[in-house]
Scaffold this motif. Structure first.
Motif, PDB file in Angstrom:
ATOM      1  N   LYS A 200       0.881  -1.078   0.065  1.00 26.68           N
ATOM      2  CA  LYS A 200       0.115   0.176   0.020  1.00 26.68           C
ATOM      3  C   LYS A 200       0.790   1.379   0.114  1.00 26.68           C
ATOM      4  O   LYS A 200       0.737   2.258  -0.837  1.00 26.68           O
ATOM      5  N   ALA A 201       1.974   1.181   0.755  1.00 33.59           N
ATOM      6  CA  ALA A 201       2.833   2.343   0.808  1.00 33.59           C
ATOM      7  C   ALA A 201       3.461   2.663  -0.564  1.00 33.59           C
ATOM      8  O   ALA A 201       3.572   3.840  -0.867  1.00 33.59           O
ATOM      9  N   LEU A 202       3.725   1.654  -1.433  1.00 31.15           N
ATOM     10  CA  LEU A 202       4.282   1.746  -2.560  1.00 31.15           C
ATOM     11  C   LEU A 202       3.346   2.341  -3.567  1.00 31.15           C
ATOM     12  O   LEU A 202       3.803   3.301  -4.400  1.00 31.15           O
ATOM     13  N   LEU A 203       1.901   1.941  -3.530  1.00 27.89           N
ATOM     14  CA  LEU A 203       1.097   2.469  -4.461  1.00 27.89           C
ATOM     15  C   LEU A 203       0.891   3.800  -3.988  1.00 27.89           C
ATOM     16  O   LEU A 203       0.451   4.819  -4.852  1.00 27.89           O
TER      17      LEU A 203
ATOM     18  N   LEU B  34      -5.061   5.044 -12.953  1.00 24.35           N
ATOM     19  CA  LEU B  34      -3.949   4.278 -13.812  1.00 24.35           C
ATOM     20  C   LEU B  34      -3.135   3.083 -12.943  1.00 24.35           C
ATOM     21  O   LEU B  34      -2.195   2.669 -13.430  1.00 24.35           O
ATOM     22  N   ILE B  35      -3.662   2.966 -11.846  1.00 25.03           N
ATOM     23  CA  ILE B  35      -3.096   2.069 -10.861  1.00 25.03           C
ATOM     24  C   ILE B  35      -3.973   0.857 -10.915  1.00 25.03           C
ATOM     25  O   ILE B  35      -5.043   1.076 -10.521  1.00 25.03           O
TER      26      ILE B  35
ATOM     27  N   GLN C 155      -0.507   2.639 -15.731  1.00 24.80           N
ATOM     28  CA  GLN C 155       1.017   2.886 -15.410  1.00 24.80           C
ATOM     29  C   GLN C 155       1.405   2.487 -14.448  1.00 24.80           C
ATOM     30  O   GLN C 155       2.866   2.397 -14.251  1.00 24.80           O
ATOM     31  N   VAL C 156       0.689   1.743 -13.573  1.00 25.71           N
ATOM     32  CA  VAL C 156       1.381   0.965 -12.336  1.00 25.71           C
ATOM     33  C   VAL C 156       0.693  -0.360 -12.370  1.00 25.71           C
ATOM     34  O   VAL C 156      -0.555  -0.294 -12.479  1.00 25.71           O
ATOM     35  N   LEU C 157       1.241  -1.419 -12.193  1.00 26.22           N
ATOM     36  CA  LEU C 157       0.356  -2.549 -12.159  1.00 26.22           C
ATOM     37  C   LEU C 157       1.210  -3.489 -10.849  1.00 26.22           C
ATOM     38  O   LEU C 157       2.579  -3.697 -10.837  1.00 26.22           O
ATOM     39  N   LEU C 158       0.251  -3.821  -9.896  1.00 26.30           N
ATOM     40  CA  LEU C 158       0.922  -4.824  -8.689  1.00 26.30           C
ATOM     41  C   LEU C 158       0.257  -5.822  -8.828  1.00 26.30           C
ATOM     42  O   LEU C 158      -0.810  -6.174  -8.882  1.00 26.30           O
TER      43      LEU C 158
ATOM     44  N   SER D 224       6.299   1.346 -20.321  1.00 29.46           N
ATOM     45  CA  SER D 224       6.605   2.415 -19.420  1.00 29.46           C
ATOM     46  C   SER D 224       6.116   2.383 -18.222  1.00 29.46           C
ATOM     47  O   SER D 224       6.331   3.196 -17.114  1.00 29.46           O
ATOM     48  N   ALA D 225       5.433   1.313 -17.781  1.00 26.03           N
ATOM     49  CA  ALA D 225       4.590   1.329 -16.593  1.00 26.03           C
ATOM     50  C   ALA D 225       5.603   0.703 -15.341  1.00 26.03           C
ATOM     51  O   ALA D 225       6.439  -0.077 -15.859  1.00 26.03           O
ATOM     52  N   THR D 226       5.372   1.049 -14.311  1.00 28.59           N
ATOM     53  CA  THR D 226       5.897   0.357 -13.132  1.00 28.59           C
ATOM     54  C   THR D 226       5.313  -0.656 -12.746  1.00 28.59           C
ATOM     55  O   THR D 226       4.106  -0.863 -12.549  1.00 28.59           O
TER      56      THR D 226
END
Length: 746
Positions: free
Chosen positions: A343-346, A357-358, A398-401, A423-425
């Motif tokens: 959660k902190a990373l997101l 975008l997450i 742009q972000v995928l966990l 380019s996504a994290t």
């Protein structure tokens, strides 16, 4: 040759089309019947040709060489075999159109049946589908019956090949195409092919055996490549040819056509798995080297504003993301704060990216829901994302966990990574102490071992309360240390059910006496499981009565390491069904046993099946085919005996799936008890696990660690302390032979 005419009163015995029955006259007969299920013959008038046989034990029996159903044959099949035709309707249709006329209408102009009083579009569609299935199945049955294909197997083949224009020609061309059907495999296909006259060294047989052996070695055993000599030795066991030149020829054909790839190390890999692992390796390396610039120049202020108090290891993960890395692996054991760190990373990434975008995802529906609840960000199952964006080049995030990544095999992981924006994290979260994925490869373990991208290992355990012990006990097990498991804890209980001096008993008792002692002990274990179940039953029933279906399914779960034997999944399910659901108003009987209204069930095959969302179901919207996945757990909430349909609600996926009664045993199993592999990624309020030396072959640290960490509130182990301690000592270092390892060390 003698003739006997009579009416079947009851079926005494049946197996693979052969049956023994009693006629209304009291005479006993034996015959073969392949047109449909033998059960359809009950009450049918028949003519038999054969001879009488006197048996010392079984008495006088008429052994039939042929069997003819006396009543109008079309009436018999429409009424008994084809779905939708009642006796009244069938009689009316035959009287109105005649036998030949009705067959012509059903084949070419079924819309004419709208002339019949009471007919409607829905009923007509059901009749049409039933007739088409019957026509194709009957022709297929006539072709396959001489080769030992049973009615049940015939239905399986007919269903799998329904899209083919001419399945009979396809089977004649290569009977080994049958082995690609779920539930058949090489051995059954080979039996049929050999009955058809295929020679032992036929090229088609050798190639099919090679395909099967590679698939078994990879998909079942988890490897993604194999030594040539090991492959050939396995083929010897299967084919007994003793001639490796035939294997060489088949392998060269496979290499030329590209279905098998030869690695630099000379190991062999199915090309689809090879390509998946190459893609993963390249993507992990590329993304791990990518840096997108810092998210904030003042990480301390971010931590203060978010009221975050992170440990040193957790802080390292944030520093990696803040430096702009395109990929990090966050690996954490039970109780080490993976969810808090994720959660902190997101939240840190949300400085740069809008929440829309997450995306977070996981393999199972419950894991996806859990990460959504704990992180506050949108989530989905991996499969639903792949289906949703099937026609797109990439997903718009742009972000995928990716959570619970230890469960994901190489081919599925590659499909997911290929859909992520360059380019996504990407944050890959997992626990490599758990069981490895079902299927080929071990992507998480390989990526960590081969250091493809920055990896943060969380090892410090955080406990909310003093009495909590699950995480501590699980981590002792992970290290191969026997924990203080017999002490009293708030969330962990060991209930001993011992068999004293097991080894001494085996030496001193006869085999029969020892088996009796083991069975008595197993019954004591079952009684202990039943006692614990009774204690938790009121809480579970309350969830069901208040229609909290998801909570009901996740409230109480029994786990067993194996399917078979007295303490295995199958037998425990039968026991627990009688406690959880003893007096169901409706039920459907299958060869697996009864499935009852309000039973807990698990779907067991990946397949496209008619389904709706709950909203669509309420509004009466027609179902559409969706991909339903192995491991989904749900509740039978409706059994429609008139339509012969079973409806299962899967709350984690928010789907209602429709199964025909004759599909139930193919797709569903009871889920009051599940195997450890089936509960990976799941979480339950209370978990009960059976510990017995009967399961010794399966017991190891990874399996036990995985089972223990499924419990959110209370973990109860019931059984032999020696079996538990033995499992703690069996350190399982899963070693799979993978393409990534081979290419990384070339």
């Amino acid at each position: 040759m003698q003739t006997l005419i009579g009416q079947i009163d009851r079926i005494i015995y049946q197996n693979n089309g052969f049956f023994i029955a009693a006629l209304k006259s009291g005479d006993k007969i034996s015959a073969h019947y392949y047109e449909s299920d033998v059960d359809h013959l009950k009450d049918a008038a028949i003519t038999l040709k054969g001879s009488w046989d006197e048996h010392r034990t079984h008495g006088r029996t008429f052994k039939a060489h042929s069997l003819i159903v006396n009543q109008n044959e079309l009436f018999f099949f429409l009424n008994r075999v084809v779905k939708g035709f009642t006796k009244k309707l069938t009689a009316e249709l035959i009287e109105r159109y005649g036998t030949d006329g009705l067959i012509n209408i059903l084949d070419n102009d079924i819309e004419r049946l709208m002339e019949i009083k009471g007919m409607n579009e829905k009923r007509l569609l059901k009749l049409s589908v039933g007739w088409k299935q019957f026509r194709s199945m009957r022709l297929l049955g006539e072709f396959l019956a001489p080769f030992g294909v049973t009615p049940a197997l015939l239905r399986l083949i007919a269903g799998a090949m329904k899209e083919l224009k001419d399945p009979i020609e396809a089977i004649k061309h290569n009977p080994y195409t049958l082995m690609r059907i779920n539930g058949i495999g090489f051995k059954k296909a080979d039996e049929i092919a050999r009955n058809m006259g295929i020679k032992v060294d036929d090229e088609r047989r050798v190639q099919a055996a090679m395909e099967y052996t590679l698939s078994e070695y990879c998909e079942q055993e988890g490897n993604s490549c194999i030594e040539r000599s090991a492959l050939f030795n396995k083929l010897d066991l299967l084919l007994s040819l003793g001639n490796h030149s035939r294997y060489d020829e088949a392998l060269e054909d496979r290499l030329r056509e590209g279905s098998i790839t030869l690695l630099p190390s000379l190991k062999l890999s199915p090309t689809r798995i090879y390509e998946a692992e190459v893609l993963l390796m390249n993507e992990f390396k590329r993304r791990g080297k990518t840096k997108n610039g810092p998210l904030t120049n003042d990480l301390d202020t971010f931590l203060t504003n978010q009221s975050l108090h992170l440990g040193e290891q957790q802080l390292t993960a944030l520093e990696h993301i803040n430096q702009g890395y395109g990929l990090i692996f966050l690996v954490g054991y039970a109780g080490t704060g993976k969810s808090t760190t994720a959660k902190a990373l997101l939240d840190l990434l949300s400085i740069r990216h809008e929440p829309s975008l997450i995306m977070t995802c996981a393999l199972s529906g419950i894991a996806s829901q859990r990460i959504r609840e704990r992180s506050g960000y949108q989530s989905a199952t991996i499969q639903s994302l792949l289906v949703k964006f099937e026609s797109h080049d990439t997903m718009p995030y742009q972000v995928l966990l990716i959570d619970e990544s230890s469960m994901i095999n190489s081919t599925l992981f590659a499909r997911l990574m290929a859909k992520i924006e360059r380019s996504a994290t990407v944050i890959i979260v997992g626990d490599d102490a758990q069981l490895p994925p079902i299927g080929a490869g071990s992507p998480l373990s390989d990526a960590i071992a081969l250091n493809f991208a920055p990896t943060v290992m969380l090892t410090q355990i955080y406990r909310q309360r003093e009495g909590q012990a699950i995480a501590l006990i699980a981590n002792d097990v992970r290290r191969g240390t026997i924990p203080p498991y017999q002490e009293e804890y708030e969330d962990f209980t060991f209930i001993p059910v011992e068999l004293s001096n097991r080894h001494a008993l085996k030496r001193s008792l006869s085999d029969a006496e020892y088996e009796e002692a083991i069975q008595t002990h197993n019954n004591n274990l079952l009684a202990a499981v039943a006692e614990v179940t009774l204690q938790h039953l009121p809480h579970s029933r309350e969830k069901l009565q208040t229609k909290q279906i998801q909570e009901y399914l996740n409230a109480f779960q029994v786990i067993s390491p194996m399917r078979g034997n007295t303490l295995g999944v199958d037998n425990l399910n039968l026991l627990l069904q009688e406690y959880f659901n003893p007096n169901a108003k409706k039920k459907v009987k299958t060869f697996k046993g009864e499935f009852r209204l309000h039973d807990k069930v698990v779907h067991t095959k990946n397949d496209n099946i008619l389904s709706t969302t709950p909203e669509e179901f309420k509004e009466g919207i027609e179902p559409s085919e969706r991909r339903i996945f192995n491991g989904m757990c749900g509740l039978i909430f409706r059994l429609d005996e008139e339509e012969e349909m079973c409806y299962v609600f899967y709350p984690n996926e928010e789907l209602i799936v429709q199964y025909k009664f004759d599909q139930v045993s193919d797709y569903l199993s009871l889920s009051y008890t599940l195997s450890v592999h089936k509960v990976q990624g799941m979480e339950y309020d209370t978990v009960v696990m059976v510990m017995s030396f009967s399961h010794h072959i399966m017991l190891n640290t990874k399996l036990l660690y995985t089972a223990l960490t499924r419990a959110k509130g209370h973990c109860i182990l019931i059984g032999e302390s020696g079996a538990f301690e033995s499992a703690c000592r069996r350190l399982e270092h899963t070693k799979r032979s993978t393409v990534m390892q081979e290419l990384a060390i070339k």
